[in-house]
Design a protein around this motif. Structure first.
Motif, mmCIF file in Angstrom:
data_model
loop_
_atom_site.group_PDB
_atom_site.id
_atom_site.type_symbol
_atom_site.label_atom_id
_atom_site.label_comp_id
_atom_site.label_asym_id
_atom_site.label_seq_id
_atom_site.Cartn_x
_atom_site.Cartn_y
_atom_site.Cartn_z
ATOM 1 N N LYS A 229 0.838 -1.206 0.000
ATOM 2 C CA LYS A 229 0.000 0.000 0.000
ATOM 3 C C LYS A 229 0.873 1.258 0.000
ATOM 4 O O LYS A 229 0.619 2.207 -0.746
ATOM 5 N N ARG B 213 2.428 1.751 -3.428
ATOM 6 C CA ARG B 213 1.421 2.290 -4.364
ATOM 7 C C ARG B 213 1.284 3.797 -4.205
ATOM 8 O O ARG B 213 1.223 4.538 -5.181
ATOM 9 N N GLU B 214 1.235 4.252 -2.962
ATOM 10 C CA GLU B 214 1.099 5.688 -2.693
ATOM 11 C C GLU B 214 2.336 6.457 -3.162
ATOM 12 O O GLU B 214 2.216 7.544 -3.743
ATOM 13 N N VAL C 261 4.436 5.538 -5.559
ATOM 14 C CA VAL C 261 4.444 5.502 -7.027
ATOM 15 C C VAL C 261 3.457 6.524 -7.573
ATOM 16 O O VAL C 261 3.777 7.277 -8.492
ATOM 17 N N ALA C 262 2.254 6.573 -7.009
ATOM 18 C CA ALA C 262 1.242 7.532 -7.474
ATOM 19 C C ALA C 262 1.747 8.964 -7.332
ATOM 20 O O ALA C 262 1.579 9.782 -8.242
ATOM 21 N N ALA C 263 2.385 9.272 -6.208
ATOM 22 C CA ALA C 263 2.915 10.631 -5.995
ATOM 23 C C ALA C 263 4.008 10.951 -7.006
ATOM 24 O O ALA C 263 4.071 12.069 -7.530
ATOM 25 N N LYS C 264 4.869 9.972 -7.302
ATOM 26 C CA LYS C 264 5.939 10.198 -8.288
ATOM 27 C C LYS C 264 5.350 10.446 -9.673
ATOM 28 O O LYS C 264 5.797 11.341 -10.385
ATOM 29 N N ILE C 265 4.369 9.646 -10.054
ATOM 30 C CA ILE C 265 3.751 9.806 -11.369
ATOM 31 C C ILE C 265 3.089 11.172 -11.473
ATOM 32 O O ILE C 265 3.238 11.872 -12.485
ATOM 33 N N LYS C 266 2.353 11.586 -10.441
ATOM 34 C CA LYS C 266 1.697 12.893 -10.440
ATOM 35 C C LYS C 266 2.699 14.030 -10.549
ATOM 36 O O LYS C 266 2.401 15.082 -11.094
ATOM 37 N N SER C 267 3.893 13.819 -10.020
ATOM 38 C CA SER C 267 4.946 14.846 -10.064
ATOM 39 C C SER C 267 5.767 14.782 -11.347
ATOM 40 O O SER C 267 6.682 15.573 -11.537
ATOM 41 N N ILE D 212 3.645 -1.844 -9.725
ATOM 42 C CA ILE D 212 3.004 -1.214 -10.871
ATOM 43 C C ILE D 212 2.446 -2.270 -11.817
ATOM 44 O O ILE D 212 1.287 -2.179 -12.248
ATOM 45 N N GLN E 153 -0.694 -3.794 -10.543
ATOM 46 C CA GLN E 153 -1.854 -2.900 -10.685
ATOM 47 C C GLN E 153 -2.364 -2.890 -12.124
ATOM 48 O O GLN E 153 -3.567 -2.833 -12.355
#
Length: 81
Positions: A35, A38-39, A41-47, A75, A78
């Motif tokens: 978990k 995932r968080e 990775v999501a923050a890196k992608i958004k940045s 990744i 998912q």
């Protein structure tokens, strides 16, 4: 309860988790680690950052390596859903 520490390795550097968290089992620690990855990775992608060969090491109170969780594997997991 066992205390597990979640260290993040990226680009040859490791960010140490000095506090850790207690879990009833290694499976519970694994669920928490996935978990958290995932968080991250999501923050890196958004940045707009690239995810290289990053992973999380899960170690127990004796500093024994219990798990390695690859950001890429999370990744891929998912994407297969």
């Amino acid at each position: 309860m066992t205390r597990y520490f979640f260290h993040i390795s990226q680009s040859g550097q490791t960010v140490l988790d000095h506090e850790g968290d207690e879990f009833a089992s290694l499976d519970d620690a694994r669920t928490n680690a996935v978990k958290a990855v995932r968080e991250l990775v999501a923050a890196k992608i958004k940045s707009g950052l690239i995810i290289l060969n990053e992973h999380m090491e899960v170690r127990d109170e004796a500093d024994a390596l219990r798990l390695i969780i690859s950001f890429h594997e999370v990744i891929e997991g998912q994407l297969k859903r």
